[in-house]
Structure formats: C-alpha cells, structure tokens
Write an enzyme that holds these catalytic residues in place. Structure first.
Site, short mmCIF file in Angstrom:
data_model
loop_
_atom_site.label_atom_id
_atom_site.label_comp_id
_atom_site.label_asym_id
_atom_site.label_seq_id
_atom_site.Cartn_x
_atom_site.Cartn_y
_atom_site.Cartn_z
N GLY A 188 5.16 2.56 4.07
CA GLY A 188 4.04 2.46 3.12
C GLY A 188 4.48 2.70 1.69
O GLY A 188 3.86 3.47 0.96
N ALA A 189 5.55 2.01 1.30
CA ALA A 189 6.12 2.25 -0.04
C ALA A 189 5.72 1.16 -1.03
O ALA A 189 6.26 1.11 -2.14
CB ALA A 189 7.64 2.36 0.05
N ARG A 221 2.77 0.86 -2.42
CA ARG A 221 1.77 1.34 -3.38
C ARG A 221 1.72 2.87 -3.33
O ARG A 221 2.31 3.50 -2.46
CB ARG A 221 0.36 0.83 -2.99
CG ARG A 221 0.26 -0.66 -2.95
CD ARG A 221 -1.13 -1.13 -2.63
NE ARG A 221 -1.45 -1.07 -1.21
CZ ARG A 221 -2.42 -0.30 -0.69
NH1 ARG A 221 -3.15 0.48 -1.46
NH2 ARG A 221 -2.66 -0.29 0.61
N SER A 252 -2.62 15.44 5.38
CA SER A 252 -3.62 15.53 4.31
C SER A 252 -4.28 16.90 4.42
O SER A 252 -4.32 17.48 5.52
CB SER A 252 -4.67 14.44 4.52
OG SER A 252 -5.85 14.74 3.81
N TYR A 294 -10.11 10.12 10.30
CA TYR A 294 -8.97 10.37 9.41
C TYR A 294 -8.50 11.81 9.56
O TYR A 294 -7.30 12.06 9.73
CB TYR A 294 -9.40 10.08 7.96
CG TYR A 294 -8.30 10.28 6.94
CD1 TYR A 294 -7.28 9.33 6.80
CD2 TYR A 294 -8.27 11.40 6.11
CE1 TYR A 294 -6.27 9.50 5.86
CE2 TYR A 294 -7.27 11.58 5.17
CZ TYR A 294 -6.27 10.63 5.05
OH TYR A 294 -5.25 10.80 4.13
N ALA A 330 -8.92 13.89 12.04
CA ALA A 330 -8.34 14.13 13.38
C ALA A 330 -6.93 13.54 13.46
O ALA A 330 -6.01 14.16 13.99
CB ALA A 330 -9.23 13.52 14.46
P1 NAP Z 1 -2.47 3.87 -0.64
O1 NAP Z 1 -2.24 3.79 -2.10
O2 NAP Z 1 -3.68 3.26 -0.04
O3 NAP Z 1 -1.16 3.26 0.09
C1 NAP Z 1 -1.11 3.20 1.48
C2 NAP Z 1 0.25 2.66 1.89
O4 NAP Z 1 0.29 2.63 3.33
C3 NAP Z 1 0.48 1.24 1.40
O5 NAP Z 1 1.81 1.12 0.95
C4 NAP Z 1 0.27 0.39 2.66
O6 NAP Z 1 1.10 -0.75 2.71
C5 NAP Z 1 0.74 1.35 3.73
N1 NAP Z 1 0.24 0.97 5.04
C6 NAP Z 1 -1.03 0.99 5.49
N2 NAP Z 1 -1.08 0.51 6.74
C7 NAP Z 1 0.19 0.20 7.09
C8 NAP Z 1 0.81 -0.32 8.26
N3 NAP Z 1 0.06 -0.64 9.35
N4 NAP Z 1 2.14 -0.51 8.28
C9 NAP Z 1 2.91 -0.20 7.19
N5 NAP Z 1 2.38 0.27 6.05
C10 NAP Z 1 1.04 0.47 6.01
O7 NAP Z 1 -2.48 5.37 -0.14
P2 NAP Z 1 -1.74 6.69 -0.67
O8 NAP Z 1 -2.76 7.50 -1.33
O9 NAP Z 1 -0.48 6.35 -1.35
O10 NAP Z 1 -1.45 7.37 0.75
C11 NAP Z 1 -0.14 7.56 1.27
C12 NAP Z 1 -0.22 8.59 2.38
O11 NAP Z 1 -0.70 9.81 1.82
C13 NAP Z 1 -1.20 8.21 3.50
O12 NAP Z 1 -0.67 8.64 4.74
C14 NAP Z 1 -2.43 9.02 3.16
O13 NAP Z 1 -3.22 9.28 4.29
C15 NAP Z 1 -1.81 10.27 2.58
N6 NAP Z 1 -2.69 11.05 1.71
C16 NAP Z 1 -3.24 10.51 0.60
C17 NAP Z 1 -4.06 11.31 -0.19
C18 NAP Z 1 -4.75 10.78 -1.42
O14 NAP Z 1 -5.64 11.48 -1.94
N7 NAP Z 1 -4.40 9.62 -1.96
C19 NAP Z 1 -4.29 12.63 0.15
C20 NAP Z 1 -3.69 13.15 1.29
C21 NAP Z 1 -2.88 12.35 2.05
P3 NAP Z 1 0.56 -2.26 2.49
O15 NAP Z 1 -0.42 -2.22 1.35
O16 NAP Z 1 1.82 -3.02 2.16
O17 NAP Z 1 -0.05 -2.72 3.79
#
Ligand code: NAP
Length: 245
Positions: free
Chosen positions: A10-11, A13, A140, A153, A155
């Site tokens: 997931g790199a 974005r 998270s 989410y 869970a």
């Molecule tokens: P984001 O901007 O929505 O990015 C999500 C990333 O996950 C994207 O690069 C997307 O890739 C990838 N992804 C989703 N489904 C995928 C799949 N089936 N296979 C491979 N890649 C996949 O989210 P983020 O905020 O950076 O979140 C990154 C991580 O941090 C997640 O695990 C999220 O739960 C966790 N997190 C985020 C927050 C927050 O507040 N933002 C807080 C706590 C934890 P594509 O777009 O290329 O599909």
C-alpha cells in the site's frame, strides 16, 4: 555492505508512500507495492528513481495469496535479499454495525488481516533461512480502543495486534522481530470522508492539538526498522498525539 531493503504494501498513497520516500532517502532499496493506484505508484517510483534511489514498483492485491507470492518472488529476484516487510495496505469502512453486510465484513478482513497473513507467510521462508528480518504491521488506535460505526475496521485492526504479538513470540528465537505501529488520526485520503467539523473536533480532542501526518508515522516505522529498535519485538507503538494513552 549489502544495501538494506524493505517491501511496503500500500505504498501508492498516504502513509505507505511517505514511508517509501523516507526509507529511500535513508538508503534502503524500496519495493513499492500498489493495487489500484498505478498512476500514483509509478509516478512516485519514477520521482525517487530520478533522485537516484533504488525503487521497485510491484502490483499485487494483498488479499490474493497468489499475487502476493508472485510479488515477493519478484522482490527477491531483484533485491536478492529482503530485510523488512511493512504490512501497511488497508481499507476503512464506516456505518452502523446493524447495516454491515457479511460481504463488506469479509472484504475488510481480506485486506486488513488476510493481507498481513499472506505477506508474512510469503516472506518468512526467506527470513527464517537467514535467521534475520523483521515484519512491521500497521494497525490503528481503533484496533486498541474501538471506534463507533467502524466495528469491522476496529476488529480487523485489533486482530492485527494479536497476530503481531503472537508471531513475535514464535519468531523471536529465529532472530526475527515483529512489531506494530498503531497510528492515531492521520491526514490522508482515508480520512477524506470526515467533515470540517469532525476534523476540528478531532484536533480539539488531541492533547498535542493537531492531526498526525504520514511523516509522523513513517518516522515511527523507521525507528522500529532501524538498529535503534533492535530490542523491540511484539510491541505496539502508537503515534497519536496523546489522543489514546
Ligand atoms: P490511504 O491513503 O487510503 O492508502 C491506503 C493504501 O492501501 C493505498 O496505497 C492502497 O493502494 C493500499 N491498498 C488498499 N487495498 C489494497 C490491496 N487489496 N492490496 C494492496 N494495496 C491495497 O490510507 P492510509 O491512511 O495511508 O492508511 C495506511 C494504513 O494505515 C492502513 O492500514 C490504515 O488502516 C492505517 N491507518 C491509517 C490511519 C489514518 O488516520 N489515516 C490511522 C490509523 C491507521 P491502491 O490505492 O494502489 O489500491
């Protein structure tokens, strides 16, 4: 000396993209996984390559074990060695639990939890053979304390913490560390659904008075991956500005 390397799921974005930038600039060879956002992933890879860094973009849906195995094979062919797996790919979903369908529940778990399972299983033969390597998972704060209207989410992210702690115990004797980063509310597209009012409320509830940035999280991941984190395993580090203590 062999260049250190990391595979970041997931790199394309958000947190994953920022972590890819940070690790590349810290001298790591970076395998940059993406699924749907090919344009963004290739643009990031191209930008980092232009700056002289070793970056390998590789597409795979982490919920599909066949695609994950192919991705890991490609990474090992190119880098010969892998030091760190960062299981960052994740999806969110909001809504009342009573409206949650089984399909939506499964979709979320297939990415957030099964993705960690598939990626860890695919890299572990290499790590165990070398008696070296580490896995960092991304949970998270909602996996620690639960969020209303985000039961699936929360869970799935709680399960990631359980997996991390158990796997750390199993792999410690093989000199493989497994840790988790559980961020607070971070400014990325994942929170794009929040209203201005919600964002202000979240900032007000955070002792440090702001939302986190992807860079705040990337720095925590870098600490765990680095030599400075050498005695950490089975731990959950939560960059959250004091929102959850
Ligand atoms: P984001 O901007 O929505 O990015 C999500 C990333 O996950 C994207 O690069 C997307 O890739 C990838 N992804 C989703 N489904 C995928 C799949 N089936 N296979 C491979 N890649 C996949 O989210 P983020 O905020 O950076 O979140 C990154 C991580 O941090 C997640 O695990 C999220 O739960 C966790 N997190 C985020 C927050 C927050 O507040 N933002 C807080 C706590 C934890 P594509 O777009 O290329 O599909």
């Amino acid at each position: 000396m062999q260049q250190k390397s990391i595979l970041i799921t997931g790199a394309s974005r958000g947190i994953g993209a920022e972590t890819a930038r940070l690790f590349a600039r810290e001298g790591y060879a970076v395998a940059l996984n993406y699924n749907r956002s090919e344009k963004q992933a290739l643009a990031l890879a191209h930008q980092l390559q232009e700056e002289g860094y070793r970056v390998l973009p590789v597409r795979a849906d982490v919920s599909d074990p066949v695609q994950v195995q192919k991705m890991v094979d490609i990474v090992l062919e190119n880098f010969c060695q892998l030091d760190t797996l960062l299981c960052n790919a994740g999806v969110g979903a909001q809504g009342l639990f009573t409206d949650l369908t089984y399909d939506a529940w499964r979709t979320l778990f297939s990415v957030n939890l099964d993705g960690v399972f598939h990626c860890s299983q695919a890299v572990l033969p290499h790590f165990v053979h070398r008696k070296a390597g580490q896995i960092i998972t991304v949970s998270s704060i909602w996996g620690m304390v639960g969020a209303s209207c985000e039961v699936a989410y929360s869970a799935s992210k709680a399960a990631v913490i359980g997996l991390t702690k158990a796997l750390a115990k199993e792999l410690g004797p093989s000199n493989i560390r497994v840790n988790c980063v559980a961020p607070g509310v971070i400014e990325t597209e994942m929170n794009g659904h929040l209203s201005q009012e919600d964002l202000v409320a979240l900032r007000d509830e955070t002792p440090l008075g702001r939302m986190g940035t992807a860079h705040d999280v990337a720095e925590t991941i870098l600490f765990l991956a680095s030599e400075k984190g050498r005695f950490y395993t089975g731990q959950v580090l939560s960059p959250n500005g004091g929102f959850v203590i």
